[in-house]
Design an enzyme around this catalytic site. Structure first.
Site, short mmCIF file in Angstrom:
data_model
loop_
_atom_site.label_atom_id
_atom_site.label_comp_id
_atom_site.label_asym_id
_atom_site.label_seq_id
_atom_site.Cartn_x
_atom_site.Cartn_y
_atom_site.Cartn_z
N ASN A 1 0.84 -1.21 0.00
CA ASN A 1 0.00 0.00 0.00
C ASN A 1 0.87 1.26 0.00
O ASN A 1 1.89 1.33 0.68
CB ASN A 1 -0.90 0.02 1.24
CG ASN A 1 -1.96 -1.07 1.19
OD1 ASN A 1 -2.71 -1.16 0.24
ND2 ASN A 1 -1.99 -1.90 2.22
N GLU B 1 -0.18 -0.52 -4.51
CA GLU B 1 -1.62 -0.32 -4.39
C GLU B 1 -1.89 1.13 -3.95
O GLU B 1 -1.46 1.55 -2.88
CB GLU B 1 -2.21 -1.31 -3.38
CG GLU B 1 -1.99 -2.77 -3.79
CD GLU B 1 -2.61 -3.73 -2.80
OE1 GLU B 1 -3.29 -3.24 -1.85
OE2 GLU B 1 -2.43 -4.94 -2.95
N ASP C 1 -6.64 0.53 -5.57
CA ASP C 1 -7.21 -0.14 -4.40
C ASP C 1 -8.55 0.51 -4.03
O ASP C 1 -8.81 1.67 -4.36
CB ASP C 1 -6.23 -0.02 -3.22
CG ASP C 1 -6.52 -1.02 -2.13
OD1 ASP C 1 -7.36 -1.91 -2.37
OD2 ASP C 1 -5.90 -0.93 -1.05
N GLU D 1 -11.68 -7.97 -2.61
CA GLU D 1 -11.17 -7.86 -1.24
C GLU D 1 -12.25 -8.22 -0.24
O GLU D 1 -13.44 -8.03 -0.48
CB GLU D 1 -10.69 -6.43 -0.96
CG GLU D 1 -9.51 -5.98 -1.76
CD GLU D 1 -9.06 -4.59 -1.39
OE1 GLU D 1 -7.94 -4.45 -0.86
OE2 GLU D 1 -9.83 -3.63 -1.59
#
Length: 882
Positions: free
Chosen positions: A687, A719, A749, A806
């Protein structure tokens, strides 16, 4: 003086007299070595006792044939001793004092000298005409002795009348010693010349006692020198009385012998008449000096009185009872009255309606100041009533002189500060008032909070929706809205309660009452604020969040403000307009956040950070094809801190980019060492926050991590959320393009949560789309959610993007997503975030196969152990998301 004439004596008497003289000289000199001005006369006087010792030594060496020769031989060496004594005594009296009253002092010396000669002549020669039976030589010697001892007595009396009051005890003892010495020395000489040698031995006792008193006088003078008392009225009165006492003594010497039928000699009569004349002259000179001194005092008094009356200084003098003793014309004019009207009045307790009366509170402050320690700063402001009914503000400098005998008053030097006070009040109103609403501003709010204790409550009202008003109608409309909101809050509260606008759209209310009363007031405030606000630009609906704090004794302004801000923040976090009362739990949570904010910066250096890896499973192959690195913090005191708690803290502390930089290096190094699955290396998802992108170091950080770890750039997936794209602006476009050129993949994301997701799909060069858990959580039971997921999968397939779901938490969700054609999935159903060692074990067993048994799986037992458990959905979301 201490020199004298000594007739033939026994050796014992001579030895005693000599030893006493030497001892006296030694003591006087030893006690006068400090170098002070008062020691010089005593050092000079220390020489005098040595001259009689010299005379005794000369008499012992030279043996005269007659009594007269012996007396003359003893007399001549002692003559300088008399001169030294007189000079020392006049020096002790003080040259400055003698110069100021030269004529008066001369008359006193002449009077004292004449009186001393008359008295000593009577004592040494007798009341009769004993001079006729003496030879001329004896008459000369005895006359010289009378003159010398008289001069010494006159000088001693001058010292007694002129020294300071604290030294008069010393002067009296010194005078007594000199009287004994003069009598002893003179009587010995007279007895030897008049044929009474049997009296000589007795005179040595008087000599020794006189020397002892001289030593005592020196010791008393040394003790008195530590005090600094000046000549007082007592010293002045003594100087005035001494001449009269000398005259009385002379008259007594003349009249006394007449009672026994002895006629005084011509010398005695002449001396008495001279003393009377000198006394009359002295009285005339004294009266003239007193008259001149009185005239000067009256002139000085008139001068200073006129000076004070002509000054424009406002001066007020209060007597010991604090009544007006004197007031300057300037102060009387200031109050609209006259000095005569104010004289004798008690301004401190005279009633508030009378002109010139001091305000009771200020009068009490003045009394406290006067009752305080001496020397305390005496400056205060007095509000004094004027004749026209108004009030004057006087800044008074207070001088308490009641302990001064010459004054005995309290002096107030006043200055009119009425206009200054008015300007300060006007400036205070500007400084403490919000110009927009007319309510107290932040400074006024903090001043109102100062000293707040139990029985009060503080409400902090944070208005929502002002940004929309500004965006749609402009700042002028926001001003109108704020004025209306302030009016409503003022109308909702009681008159004595404080309503302030602290900053922007935040208002503060200081109310009386307990927590229940404050909660009811908060509800009323919310009700009036939620009513529509009508403006020329339209009608606007606003809401507010309210934080409530019940004040406690000892809690300062900063503490109240901090608690109120915590309470309003908690109300804002709830997501709806409400009032929240501060509790100790909120305070503990704030203390925890503060602790985390302090510790998060050094967490990586202390080895407290670690990475968990959540597998990403291929739907078609049912095995792990990638992992997402999730940052974890194990605090030494607080234990495991969830990401949802420390990540926002790190963002506010400005260290989130450093943490993600560390995570990027650690994740690439770890994944580079993991085994491949069926010969295919795992991909790593990391991330990236908006702060990291804004730092403009992302490209260099990625290149450095890949270089140090040896991980291939094609295996790294960065992401980036939609929020990061919006916050970074166009800066993110260049970084993504550079990363793509390096071979690094980019994933969007939390796709589907923003307002411009489709635009990002077409604008940014991305490779992966990760569907947000908000769609996945209802895909198995909500037709609309399922339709949206299907459309997103279709769009992704059309753009050539990999789609990852997710937050997969149930077998039903996984089955529906697989049926929709989603290529990859991650979530608690498949696997929790795992440490690197556990992840390596999963990859080694069954070649990374990972599939829940309830969906239909060819995976082995390890996959069942990892993915076969279920839990509450909130717990699942907490465990699976960073």
């Amino acid at each position: 003086m201490l020199a004298a004439l000594v007739p033939p004596l026994t050796p014992l008497g001579d030895a005693v007299a000599a030893l006493a003289g030497v001892a006296t000289a030694a003591v006087l000199f030893a006690t006068s070595r400090s170098g002070a001005a008062g020691d010089r006369p005593w050092r000079l006087l220390a020489l005098a006792p040595l001259f009689p010792v010299l005379a005794l030594a000369v008499g012992a060496v030279v043996q005269p044939e007659t009594v007269l020769q012996q007396v003359v031989l003893r007399w001549l060496p002692t003559v300088p001793g008399y001169a030294v004594t007189v000079v020392a005594l006049l020096h002790m009296a003080g040259r400055s004092g003698l110069r100021r009253t030269c004529s008066r002092t001369s008359l006193e010396l002449a009077l004292f000298g004449t009186a001393a000669v008359v008295v000593m002549q009577l004592l040494l020669v007798g009341p009769g005409n004993s001079w006729a039976g003496l030879t001329v030589g004896a008459q000369l010697v005895l006359g010289a002795a009378v003159a010398a001892t008289g001069a010494v007595m006159a000088a001693a009396l001058t010292v007694l009348g002129s020294v300071a009051a604290h030294r008069q005890g010393m002067a009296a003892v010194l005078l007594g010693g000199l009287v004994l010495l003069c009598l002893g020395r003179g009587t010995a000489t007279s007895a030897a010349l008049l044929g009474a040698p049997h009296l000589v031995a007795a005179t040595r006792i008087a000599v020794v006692l006189g020397l002892a008193l001289v030593v005592l006088a020196r010791l008393r003078d040394a003790a008195a020198s530590s005090s600094t008392g000046a000549a007082s009225g007592r010293a002045v009165q003594l100087r005035s009385v001494l001449p009269q006492l000398a005259l009385v003594a002379v008259v007594g010497v003349v009249v006394g012998p007449l009672a026994f039928g002895v006629r005084p000699t011509r010398v005695t009569l002449a001396g008495a008449l001279l003393c009377v004349a000198l006394s009359a002259a002295h009285r005339w000179v004294t009266a003239r000096e007193d008259h001149q001194r009185g005239a000067r005092l009256r002139s000085d008094e008139a001068y200073f009185r006129k000076l004070l009356q002509s000054t424009r200084e406002a001066v007020l003098v209060l007597d010991r009872r604090l009544r007006v003793g004197w007031v300057s014309a300037a102060l009387a004019d200031l109050l609209g009255t006259t000095p005569a009207e104010l004289a004798g009045r008690d301004l401190l307790t005279g009633g508030t309606a009378r002109p010139g009366t001091v305000d009771p509170a200020d009068a009490a402050a003045l009394r406290r100041l006067l009752a305080g320690p001496a020397g305390a700063p005496g400056l205060l402001t007095l509000r004094v009533r004027t004749t026209d009914g108004g009030t004057r503000h006087l800044e008074a400098s207070v001088a308490d002189l009641r302990d001064e005998a010459a004054v005995g008053s309290v002096v107030l030097h006043c200055r009119d500060v009425t206009e200054r006070e008015a300007r300060e009040r006007a400036l205070a109103e500007v400084a403490y008032t919000d110009a927009l609403t007319g309510l107290p501003n932040r400074a006024g709010w903090e001043a109102a909070l100062a000293g707040t204790g139990a029985g009060h409550a503080v409400l902090l009202v944070d208005v929502r929706g002002l940004d929309d008003v500004r965006e749609h109608a402009g700042r002028d409309t926001v001003t109108t809205v704020l004025v209306e909101l302030g009016r409503r809050l003022r109308a909702t509260t009681r008159g004595e309660e404080v309503v302030a606008r602290t900053v922007g759209g935040t208002f503060g209310i200081l109310a009386e009452g307990d927590a229940d009363t404050a909660a009811l007031l908060a509800d009323r405030c919310l009700a009036v604020l939620e009513q529509p606000v009508t403006t020329p630009a339209g009608v606007f609906d606003l809401t507010a969040d309210v934080g409530v704090v019940v004040a406690e004794d000892g809690l300062d302004v900063a503490g109240l403000t901090a608690r109120a801000e915590l309470a309003v923040a908690a109300a804002r976090t709830s997501g709806r307009a409400r009032a929240t009362v501060w509790t100790p739990e909120l305070g503990a949570a704030a203390a925890r956040r503060d602790r985390l904010r302090e510790d998060v910066a050094g967490a990586a250096a202390r080895g407290e950070l670690w990475l968990a890896f959540q597998p990403i499973v291929s739907m078609g192959e049912q095995r792990v094809t990638g992992v997402e690195a999730l940052l974890r913090w194990r605090h030494p005191d607080l234990g495991e801190v969830p990401p949802r708690e420390f990540v926002p803290v790190a963002e506010r502390a400005g260290v989130i980019a450093d943490l993600q930089r560390w995570a990027l290096r650690e994740a690439t190094t770890t994944v580079a060492g993991l085994p491949a699955v069926d010969g295919v290396p795992l991909r790593l998802g990391v991330n990236i926050s908006a702060a990291h992108v804004a730092a403009r170091t992302l490209v260099d950080d990625v290149a450095g991590a890949l270089r140090c770890s040896g991980l291939g750039p094609e295996r790294l997936v960065l992401e980036i959320t939609e929020a990061t794209v919006r916050a970074a602006g166009t800066a993110v476009d260049g970084d993504i393009a550079a990363l793509r050129l390096m071979g690094v993949h980019v994933a969007l994301d939390d796709f589907g949560t923003g307002s411009s997701s489709l635009l990002h799909l077409t604008r940014l060069p991305i490779d992966v789309v990760k569907l947000d858990r908000a769609f996945v959580s209802r895909v198995d039971r909500d037709r609309d959610s399922r339709a949206l997921c299907e459309s997103m999968v279709t769009i992704g397939r059309a753009l050539g993007l990999d789609v990852v779901a997710e937050g997969v938490e149930t077998p039903a969700q996984l089955g529906v997503l697989r049926g929709l054609g989603v290529g990859f999935a991650q979530g608690f159903l498949l696997a929790r975030p795992l440490p690197a060692a556990d992840l390596a074990q999963v990859l080694r067993e069954n070649a990374g196969a990972l599939w829940p048994g309830l969906v239909g799986s060819s995976a082995g037992p390890a996959a069942t152990l990892i993915a076969g458990e279920t839990a509450d959905s909130s717990v699942l979301r907490e465990a699976s998301g960073a």
